[in-house]
Design an enzyme around this catalytic site. Structure first.
Site, PDB file in Angstrom:
ATOM      1  N   GLU A 164      20.812  76.720  -1.503  1.00  0.00           N
ATOM      2  CA  GLU A 164      20.745  78.058  -1.345  1.00  0.00           C
ATOM      3  C   GLU A 164      20.921  78.935  -0.066  1.00  0.00           C
ATOM      4  OE1 GLU A 164      16.623  78.555  -2.232  1.00  0.00           O
ATOM      5  OE2 GLU A 164      16.803  78.350  -4.082  1.00  0.00           O
ATOM      6  N   GLU A 182      17.440  73.963  -9.903  1.00  0.00           N
ATOM      7  CA  GLU A 182      16.240  74.530  -9.166  1.00  0.00           C
ATOM      8  C   GLU A 182      15.007  75.511 -10.518  1.00  0.00           C
ATOM      9  OE1 GLU A 182      14.630  75.591  -5.158  1.00  0.00           O
ATOM     10  OE2 GLU A 182      15.455  74.309  -4.745  1.00  0.00           O
TER      11      GLU A 182
END
Ligand code: IFM
Length: 457
Positions: free
Chosen positions: A171, A359
Site C-alpha cells: 500500500e 487483504e
C-alpha cells in the site's frame, strides 16, 4: 449463513486461501536482538499521534509466540501466510551493518511455515522504515530508494530460497499520501511537496527492489501490493465525473501508471509535475519493469464530488456520502460490488498480471463472551466479498488467491489497539488468542476448499 463448503466449491483447485499480518502490527519485541526504532516507534511515542498513545513495544508478542501462531494458522486449515519483514531488524540503521539475529528470526519463521506445509508470502516494506533514515529525509530522499534496494538484496539472498512469493511494498498510497500529505501515519507530514518526493522515490524503490529480487532470487514470483480505490462519483453530473477521474489519477494512477505503463498520469503531471523531484533518465524504465503478480487490498469504496473552491489543489475533490448504510466499527462503508467493478475497471485500463487479493476484511470490536466471539457481521462481510472473488473468476479474471486481513487483532496504526480486524481475538493483557466465529467459518472454507472444484488445478 453462507455455507463455506458451497462457497469453497466455486474456486479452482490452484487457488490459495491465506491470512495476512504485518511486522510492526504483531511482533512486539521492539528492542530485542538488535532491532532499532522505526518511524512508527517514534510516531507512536509522540503524544496525540496514536489513539491512547499505544505503541508496538509488545503488540501481539508474535516475536516470542510465533510457533503457537503458526500452529493456529495450521489448525485453522489455512494454507498460506502473508507477513512482512521488519527492515529495522535486518539493517537496524537502514544502511550500514546487517543484523544476523534479525534474519535468523525470519529464517525460523519461514522454516516453521514450511514444516507446517504453509506457503510463505513475504512483503519487504509494510511501513516500518528504520528511524535513522529520517535523518536524510526518509522517503523524501532519493538515497532511501537505494537503501531499500540493498535491504531487498540482503533479505532475498538469505530467505529467497524458501519464499513462495514476495512483494516489494504494501500500500504505497498509505506510506506516501496518508503519511506525507494527510499526516495520519508516520512520519506525520502534511506537505504536498514532501509527498510528491515520497511518491517518486517509493516508486523508484519498488523498481530497484524488483531488480534486487531478480538478481539474487529470480525464482521467487515478485509483485507489488496496492490498495487501489474504487472511485465512485457522488453524482452523475459532469463535474463529479471529472472529479472522479482526477481522484483516480491521484489515488491510483500515480502508482499504477508508472509501474504498468512507464509514465505518470497526464492531468496529475500538468497540475503537480513541477513540484515533483527530478525524474532521472532510466527511472521510469526501472519502475515499469515487468512484475509477476500484483496484490489488491480492498476494504471500502471512495466516493468523491467536485470541490468548487477556487484554486483547490489537485485532485480538487471532497468526500461524497456513502450509499450503503452498513458500516464497520472503524466507520468504513460496506459495499462489495465496488470490489467487482474495481477489478474490472483496472483490467480495462492496464495490462495487469495475475492478481491476489492480498487483504480484505472488516473491523468489528466485539469481545470474548462466555469463551466465544460472535462476530457474525465480519463473517457476513467475508462471505459476501469472497463471493465477489468467485464471480470475478467465473468472468475470467486471473484471481489467484485471497488473504484475510487479519489473522489476529493487532496494532491498527493511528487507531492503536482499539480497532480489531482479526479472525482471532487477542487479549492484550494476557496474550490469549480466541478464534472468533468468523475465524472458524474461514477455516472451514479453507479446509473444504481443496475438496472443491478442481477444474483449473
Ligand atoms: O491494518 C491495515 C494494514 O496494515 C494495511 N491495510 C489496511 C489494514 C486495515 O486498516
Amino acid at each position: 449463513m453462507i455455507d463455506p463448503k458451497l462457497l469453497a466449491s466455486r474456486f479452482p483447485g490452484d487457488f490459495t486461501f491465506g491470512v495476512a499480518t504485518a511486522s510492526f502490527q504483531i511482533e512486539g519485541a521492539s528492542r530485542t536482538d538488535g532491532r532499532k526504532p522505526s518511524i512508527w516507534d517514534a510516531f507512536s511515542n509522540m503524544p496525540g499521534r496514536v489513539h491512547g498513545r499505544h505503541n508496538g513495544d509488545v503488540a501481539c508478542d508474535h516475536y516470542n509466540r510465533w510457533e503457537d501462531d503458526l500452529d493456529l494458522i495450521k489448525d485453522m486449515g489455512v494454507s498460506a501466510y502473508r507477513f512482512s519483514i521488519a527492515w529495522p531488524r535486518i539493517i537496524p540503521d537502514g544502511t550500514g551493518p546487517i543484523n544476523e539475529k534479525g534474519l535468523d528470526f525470519y529464517d525460523r519463521l519461514i522454516d516453521g511455515l514450511k514444516a507446517r506445509g504453509i506457503k510463505a508470502f513475504a512483503t519487504l516494506y509494510h511501513w516500518d522504515l528504520p528511524l535513522t533514515l529520517m535523518g536524510d529525509g526518509g522517503w523524501t530522499a532519493r538515497s532511501t530508494a537505494y537503501a531499500f534496494q540493498r535491504y531487498a538484496k540482503v533479505v532475498m539472498a538469505r530467505l529467497g530460497d524458501r519464499l513462495d512469493a514476495v512483494a516489494t511494498f504494501n500500500e504505497p498510497w498509505c506510506s506516501v499520501w496518508l503519511s506525507h500529505l494527510y499526516g495520519v501515519h508516520a512520519p506525520g507530514e502534511r506537505n504536498m511537496d514532501a509527498a510528491l518526493h515520497a511518491l517518486h522515490y517509493t516508486n523508484l524503490a519498488h523498481g530497484l527492489g524488483i531488480d534486487a529480487i531478480r538478481q539474487v532470487a529470480p525464482q521467487v514470483p515478485a509483485g507489488l501490493v496496492l490498495n487501489a480505490h474504487e472511485v465512485i462519483p457522488g453524482s452523475d453530473s459532469q463535474a463529479d465525473r471529472a472529479a472522479a477521474e482526477r481522484a483516480f489519477q491521484f489515488h491510483n494512477g500515480v502508482f499504477f501508471d508508472p509501474v504498468f505503463k512507464g509514465e505518470y498520469p497526464a492531468d496529475f503531471l500538468s497540475a503537480l509535475g513541477t513540484r515533483m523531484p527530478k525524474i532521472e533518465a532510466g527511472d521510469l524504465e526501472v519502475i515499469g519493469q515487468k512484475i509477476d503478480w500484483w496484490g489488491l487490498n480492498y476494504y471500502t469504496p471512495m466516493r468523491v464530488a467536485d470541490d468548487p473552491t477556487p484554486g483547490a489543489e489537485f485532485p480538487a475533490t471532497v468526500a461524497a456520502p456513502p450509499v450503503s448504510k452498513v458500516k464497520t466499527d472503524i466507520g468504513w462503508e460496506v459495499y462489495a460490488p465496488a470490489l467487482k467493478s474495481l477489478v474490472e475497471g483496472l483490467y480495462k485500463r492496464y495490462e495487469l498480471p495475475v492478481c491476489y487479493i492480498t487483504e480484505n476484511g472488516a473491523c468489528y470490536n466485539m469481545e470474548v463472551e462466555h469463551g466465544v466471539v460472535d462476530d457474525q457481521q465480519r463473517l457476513d462481510y467475508y462471505a459476501e466479498h469472497i463471493g465477489v472473488v468467485a464471480d470475478l473468476i467465473e468472468d475470467g479474471y486471473p484471481m489467484r488467491g485471497y488473504f484475510a486481513w487479519s489473522l489476529m487483532d493487532n496494532f491498527e496504526w493511528a487507531e492503536g489497539y482499539r480497532m480489531r480486524f482479526g479472525l482471532v481475538h487477542v487479549d492484550y493483557g494476557t496474550q490469549v488468542r480466541t478464534v472468533k466465529k468468523s475465524g472458524q467459518w474461514y477455516g472451514e472454507l479453507a479446509v473444504q476448499f481443496p475438496k472443491g472444484n478442481h477444474k483449473a488445478g
